[in-house]
Design a protein around this motif. Structure first.
Motif, PDB file in Angstrom:
ATOM      1  N   ALA A 138       0.819  -1.281  -0.086  1.00 23.42           N
ATOM      2  CA  ALA A 138      -0.009  -0.170   0.020  1.00 23.42           C
ATOM      3  C   ALA A 138       0.983   1.321  -0.128  1.00 23.42           C
ATOM      4  CB  ALA A 138      -1.079  -0.261   1.310  1.00 23.42           C
ATOM      5  N   ALA A 139       1.921   1.119   0.869  1.00 22.86           N
ATOM      6  CA  ALA A 139       2.742   2.519   0.721  1.00 22.86           C
ATOM      7  C   ALA A 139       3.266   2.516  -0.538  1.00 22.86           C
ATOM      8  CB  ALA A 139       3.878   2.252   1.959  1.00 22.86           C
ATOM      9  N   ALA A 140       3.836   1.476  -1.135  1.00 18.23           N
ATOM     10  CA  ALA A 140       4.518   1.646  -2.464  1.00 18.23           C
ATOM     11  C   ALA A 140       3.443   2.229  -3.590  1.00 18.23           C
ATOM     12  CB  ALA A 140       5.048   0.218  -3.078  1.00 18.23           C
ATOM     13  N   ILE A 141       2.189   1.630  -3.444  1.00 15.42           N
ATOM     14  CA  ILE A 141       1.296   2.211  -4.266  1.00 15.42           C
ATOM     15  C   ILE A 141       0.918   3.719  -4.264  1.00 15.42           C
ATOM     16  CG2 ILE A 141      -1.087   1.890  -5.139  1.00 15.42           C
ATOM     17  CD1 ILE A 141      -1.025  -0.879  -4.762  1.00 15.42           C
ATOM     18  N   GLU A 142       0.839   3.903  -3.066  1.00 15.26           N
ATOM     19  CA  GLU A 142       0.614   5.555  -2.586  1.00 15.26           C
ATOM     20  C   GLU A 142       1.841   6.358  -3.156  1.00 15.26           C
ATOM     21  OE1 GLU A 142      -1.047   8.290   0.863  1.00 15.26           O
ATOM     22  OE2 GLU A 142      -0.156   6.283   1.463  1.00 15.26           O
ATOM     23  N   THR A 143       2.890   5.960  -3.234  1.00 14.79           N
ATOM     24  CA  THR A 143       4.140   6.575  -3.802  1.00 14.79           C
ATOM     25  C   THR A 143       3.893   6.798  -5.158  1.00 14.79           C
ATOM     26  OG1 THR A 143       5.719   5.870  -1.871  1.00 14.79           O
ATOM     27  CG2 THR A 143       6.710   6.379  -3.889  1.00 14.79           C
ATOM     28  N   THR A 144       3.403   5.595  -5.756  1.00 10.60           N
ATOM     29  CA  THR A 144       3.310   5.645  -7.170  1.00 10.60           C
ATOM     30  C   THR A 144       2.197   6.604  -7.655  1.00 10.60           C
ATOM     31  OG1 THR A 144       3.986   3.435  -7.402  1.00 10.60           O
ATOM     32  CG2 THR A 144       3.004   4.431  -9.398  1.00 10.60           C
ATOM     33  N   ALA A 145       1.258   6.524  -6.914  1.00 10.79           N
ATOM     34  CA  ALA A 145       0.135   7.399  -7.125  1.00 10.79           C
ATOM     35  C   ALA A 145       0.484   9.129  -6.962  1.00 10.79           C
ATOM     36  CB  ALA A 145      -1.178   7.248  -6.112  1.00 10.79           C
ATOM     37  N   GLN A 146       1.209   9.294  -6.023  1.00 14.96           N
ATOM     38  CA  GLN A 146       1.626  10.515  -5.797  1.00 14.96           C
ATOM     39  C   GLN A 146       2.512  11.178  -7.018  1.00 14.96           C
ATOM     40  OE1 GLN A 146       0.260  12.772  -3.673  1.00 14.96           O
ATOM     41  NE2 GLN A 146      -0.902  11.111  -2.954  1.00 14.96           N
ATOM     42  N   GLN A 147       3.493  10.354  -7.195  1.00 10.26           N
ATOM     43  CA  GLN A 147       4.306  10.727  -8.529  1.00 10.26           C
ATOM     44  C   GLN A 147       3.388  10.933  -9.623  1.00 10.26           C
ATOM     45  OE1 GLN A 147       7.426   7.640  -9.101  1.00 10.26           O
ATOM     46  NE2 GLN A 147       8.022   7.805  -6.926  1.00 10.26           N
ATOM     47  N   CYS A 148       2.504  10.154 -10.059  1.00  8.14           N
ATOM     48  CA  CYS A 148       1.466  10.414 -11.256  1.00  8.14           C
ATOM     49  C   CYS A 148       0.764  11.520 -11.070  1.00  8.14           C
ATOM     50  CB  CYS A 148       0.701   9.054 -11.269  1.00  8.14           C
ATOM     51  SG  CYS A 148       1.380   7.662 -11.928  1.00  8.14           S
ATOM     52  N   ILE A 149       0.107  11.923  -9.856  1.00 10.95           N
ATOM     53  CA  ILE A 149      -0.611  12.967  -9.581  1.00 10.95           C
ATOM     54  C   ILE A 149       0.251  14.046  -9.788  1.00 10.95           C
ATOM     55  CG2 ILE A 149      -1.708  14.232  -7.653  1.00 10.95           C
ATOM     56  CD1 ILE A 149      -2.715  11.392  -6.742  1.00 10.95           C
ATOM     57  N   ARG A 150       1.506  14.252  -9.210  1.00  8.55           N
ATOM     58  CA  ARG A 150       2.276  15.539  -9.389  1.00  8.55           C
ATOM     59  C   ARG A 150       2.577  15.769 -10.848  1.00  8.55           C
ATOM     60  NH1 ARG A 150       6.592  13.564  -6.675  1.00  8.55           N
ATOM     61  NH2 ARG A 150       8.086  13.040  -8.417  1.00  8.55           N
ATOM     62  N   ARG A 151       2.747  14.658 -11.656  1.00  5.81           N
ATOM     63  CA  ARG A 151       2.711  14.943 -13.204  1.00  5.81           C
ATOM     64  C   ARG A 151       1.361  15.112 -13.928  1.00  5.81           C
ATOM     65  NH1 ARG A 151       6.746  11.578 -11.408  1.00  5.81           N
ATOM     66  NH2 ARG A 151       8.644  12.042 -12.466  1.00  5.81           N
ATOM     67  N   GLY A 152       0.310  15.312 -13.073  1.00 11.19           N
ATOM     68  CA  GLY A 152      -0.837  15.832 -13.718  1.00 11.19           C
ATOM     69  C   GLY A 152      -1.688  14.507 -14.391  1.00 11.19           C
ATOM     70  N   MET A 153      -1.638  13.349 -13.971  1.00 11.86           N
ATOM     71  CA  MET A 153      -2.385  12.304 -14.483  1.00 11.86           C
ATOM     72  C   MET A 153      -3.747  12.221 -13.827  1.00 11.86           C
ATOM     73  SD  MET A 153       0.660   9.370 -14.987  1.00 11.86           S
ATOM     74  CE  MET A 153       2.395   9.898 -15.627  1.00 11.86           C
ATOM     75  N   PRO A 154      -4.700  11.514 -14.371  1.00 11.27           N
ATOM     76  CA  PRO A 154      -5.845  11.380 -13.795  1.00 11.27           C
ATOM     77  C   PRO A 154      -6.096  10.169 -13.018  1.00 11.27           C
ATOM     78  CG  PRO A 154      -6.020  10.493 -16.076  1.00 11.27           C
ATOM     79  CD  PRO A 154      -4.617  11.256 -15.788  1.00 11.27           C
ATOM     80  N   VAL A 155      -5.160  10.116 -11.652  1.00 12.19           N
ATOM     81  CA  VAL A 155      -4.960   9.228 -10.683  1.00 12.19           C
ATOM     82  C   VAL A 155      -5.467   9.390  -9.632  1.00 12.19           C
ATOM     83  CG1 VAL A 155      -3.192   7.928  -9.506  1.00 12.19           C
ATOM     84  CG2 VAL A 155      -2.986   8.129 -12.064  1.00 12.19           C
ATOM     85  N   THR A 156      -6.106   8.518  -8.783  1.00 14.02           N
ATOM     86  CA  THR A 156      -6.717   8.734  -7.321  1.00 14.02           C
ATOM     87  C   THR A 156      -5.990   7.656  -6.486  1.00 14.02           C
ATOM     88  OG1 THR A 156      -8.461   9.671  -8.329  1.00 14.02           O
ATOM     89  CG2 THR A 156      -8.753   9.357  -5.953  1.00 14.02           C
ATOM     90  N   TYR A 157      -5.791   8.133  -5.329  1.00 13.35           N
ATOM     91  CA  TYR A 157      -5.371   6.891  -4.301  1.00 13.35           C
ATOM     92  C   TYR A 157      -6.582   6.751  -3.239  1.00 13.35           C
ATOM     93  CZ  TYR A 157      -2.883   4.164  -0.978  1.00 13.35           C
ATOM     94  OH  TYR A 157      -2.700   3.174   0.029  1.00 13.35           O
ATOM     95  N   LEU A 158      -7.120   5.453  -3.467  1.00 10.92           N
ATOM     96  CA  LEU A 158      -8.303   5.172  -2.637  1.00 10.92           C
ATOM     97  C   LEU A 158      -7.868   4.340  -1.397  1.00 10.92           C
ATOM     98  CD1 LEU A 158     -10.246   3.640  -5.602  1.00 10.92           C
ATOM     99  CD2 LEU A 158     -10.231   5.892  -4.900  1.00 10.92           C
ATOM    100  N   ASN A 159      -8.713   4.515  -0.344  1.00 12.80           N
ATOM    101  CA  ASN A 159      -8.553   3.984   0.898  1.00 12.80           C
ATOM    102  C   ASN A 159      -9.660   2.627   1.047  1.00 12.80           C
ATOM    103  OD1 ASN A 159     -11.371   4.619   1.478  1.00 12.80           O
ATOM    104  ND2 ASN A 159     -10.743   6.642   2.557  1.00 12.80           N
ATOM    105  N   ARG A 160      -9.462   1.935   2.312  1.00 10.52           N
ATOM    106  CA  ARG A 160     -10.230   0.917   2.385  1.00 10.52           C
ATOM    107  C   ARG A 160     -11.571   0.802   2.131  1.00 10.52           C
ATOM    108  NH1 ARG A 160      -8.953  -4.194   5.392  1.00 10.52           N
ATOM    109  NH2 ARG A 160      -7.206  -3.194   6.393  1.00 10.52           N
ATOM    110  N   GLU A 161     -12.209   1.778   2.682  1.00  7.59           N
ATOM    111  CA  GLU A 161     -13.719   1.919   2.543  1.00  7.59           C
ATOM    112  C   GLU A 161     -14.018   2.343   1.057  1.00  7.59           C
ATOM    113  OE1 GLU A 161     -11.771   3.397   4.986  1.00  7.59           O
ATOM    114  OE2 GLU A 161     -12.394   2.262   6.523  1.00  7.59           O
ATOM    115  N   GLN A 162     -13.241   2.982   0.283  1.00  9.51           N
ATOM    116  CA  GLN A 162     -13.771   3.382  -1.023  1.00  9.51           C
ATOM    117  C   GLN A 162     -13.513   1.936  -1.823  1.00  9.51           C
ATOM    118  OE1 GLN A 162     -10.738   6.416  -1.066  1.00  9.51           O
ATOM    119  NE2 GLN A 162     -12.235   7.734  -1.651  1.00  9.51           N
TER     120      GLN A 162
END
Length: 428
Positions: A138-162
């Motif tokens: 989960a930590a690795a995926i959140e890191t990936t997501a943040q790198q994508c978001i920083r580059r303006g990609m249509p990416v969202t990080y989701l939690n357990r409930e979502q």
């Protein structure tokens, strides 16, 4: 003449659109570009060459889509295996940024092509979930997501409930949703690509294996069972079925089997409780499991299986058990198909493009992301074949480097699968 092999016993073989005629080559030919391999890479390259008026001829040992192109999980996933920051670190700011933009744009490219040629392949673009069930992943995926978001990609990080709402299971604690992902019917898509390439002017010949390849004066000579092809340029696009046509090339990839099991159509009530948004999902772990619900309410579960051909879902019973663990409502559901094919894994997990001699271009090693990546690579490879060394592409062109101890890959893969499953269970 080698005997023609039937298609693997897949759900896709039973439900695909009819193939276009691709008769064996029985007359000697002189062409601008010969393409060896009738999967997504070869067919897309032929299409993009033909669109620009370049004579292209595809030689396929079986039929278009016979290999992994027609037998994969049906996911169109954006990106490469490595994170964007890692790609830039490995290849520098300029090429690295181009690789990121290209690889994360492959799904839009593919779905746009499908729309442009009206290819009937059940294509949808409902997003890709990369999901984690332990804290490390989960930590690795959140890191990936943040790198994508920083580059303006249509990416969202989701939690357990979502994720519980999106998947119908409480298995996952975090995931990255990329809105550009999607799915399709792989064999129908391969056949549609072949039809589009032929309609644009390319020639596609099934049951025509390339038996030898050598320089012959100013052209390349390709021997096939019934005819000889002379080509100004040659593209080798054999991926997981790469043999010994080019020295040492086979030893640059590990051909790994990936298996899929499919259910009978589920009831609307059950199907709506599993992946209700119809995104596709692949797990982040040492051993990847991936799945989707198709347009006919079937669940398709994929993952590593035996390193041999299979014919039944019972050959990958662990996938059926895992599906029932995720969704107990599946107990008692009929599983109708089980099949597999070989994909190509590279040592560095990057796709490999080589130019080992003048007039020879090689592309292989999709590392399990071949549907969109191979399709988009077709346009890149066509540009290089037309423009030569002056035509830059958005992937590195590297030398051929065999994997050390390649002869032991079957033992290594089996060991890695067992070890990976243990590590995943332990949350390592």
């Amino acid at each position: 003449m080698p005997a023609r092999l039937p298609l693997p016993p897949s759900l896709y073989a039973d439900t695909a659109v009819a193939p276009v005629a691709t008769p064996p080559l029985d007359t000697d030919k002189n062409v601008s570009v010969a393409i060896i391999g009738g999967g997504y890479t070869g067919l897309s390259t032929a299409l993009h060459l033909a669109e620009q008026g370049v004579e292209a001829l595809v030689l396929e040992a079986q039929e278009p889509g016979w290999g992994a192109s027609g037998n994969n999980g049906g996911h169109t996933n954006p990106g490469l295996k490595h994170d964007p920051d890692q790609i830039e670190a490995d290849f520098g700011a300029d090429l690295g940024r181009r690789m990121i933009a290209f690889s994360y744009g492959t799904t839009n490219f593919t779905h746009d092509l499908i729309r442009r040629y009206q290819i009937p392949c059940e294509a949808r673009q409902n997003g890709t979930l990369r999901a984690a069930y332990n804290a490390t992943s989960a930590a690795a995926i959140e890191t990936t997501a943040q790198q994508c978001i920083r580059r303006g990609m249509p990416v969202t990080y989701l939690n357990r409930e979502q994720l519980r709402e999106m998947t119908g299971t409480d298995r996952y604690i975090g995931a990255m949703l990329d809105a550009r992902g999607g799915d399709l019917h792989p064999l129908s898509y391969a056949r549609g690509l072949a039809r589009a390439a032929i309609s644009a002017g390319a020639k596609v010949h099934g049951e025509t294996p390339a038996l030898s390849l050598r320089r012959d004066g100013r052209s390349w000579r390709i021997e096939t069972p019934r005819a000889v092809v002379h080509a100004d340029k040659v593209l080798l696009a054999t991926n997981g079925f790469t043999g010994d046509l080019w020295p040492a090339l086979r030893r640059t990839i590990v051909p790994v089997f990936s298996s899929i099991a499919a259910t009978a159509p589920l009831s609307d009530a059950v199907a709506s409780s599993i992946m209700p948004t119809r995104s596709v999902l692949y797990e982040s772990g040492h051993i990847t499991v991936y799945y989707r619900i198709d347009q006919h309410n079937r669940l398709l579960m994929g993952g590593r299986g035996p390193m041999r051909w299979i014919k039944s879902p019972h050959d990958v019973a662990y996938l059926m058990r895992y599906a029932e663990r995720l969704w107990p409502q599946l107990k008692g559901v009929a599983w109708t198909h089980g099949w597999n094919s070989r994909l190509a894994i590279t040592g560095d997990h990057y796709p490999h493009v080589h130019e080992p001699a003048e007039g020879i271009l090689i592309s292989l090693g999709c590392n399990g992301r071949g549907v969109a990546l191979a399709t988009a690579m077709g346009a890149q490879l066509a540009r290089r074949l037309i423009g030569g060394a002056k035509a830059e592409i958005d992937m590195p062109i590297t030398g051929i480097k065999p994997i050390p101890m390649h002869a032991f890959w079957p033992v290594g893969v089996t060991t890695a699968v067992i070890t990976g499953r243990i590590r995943d269970r332990l949350g390592m």
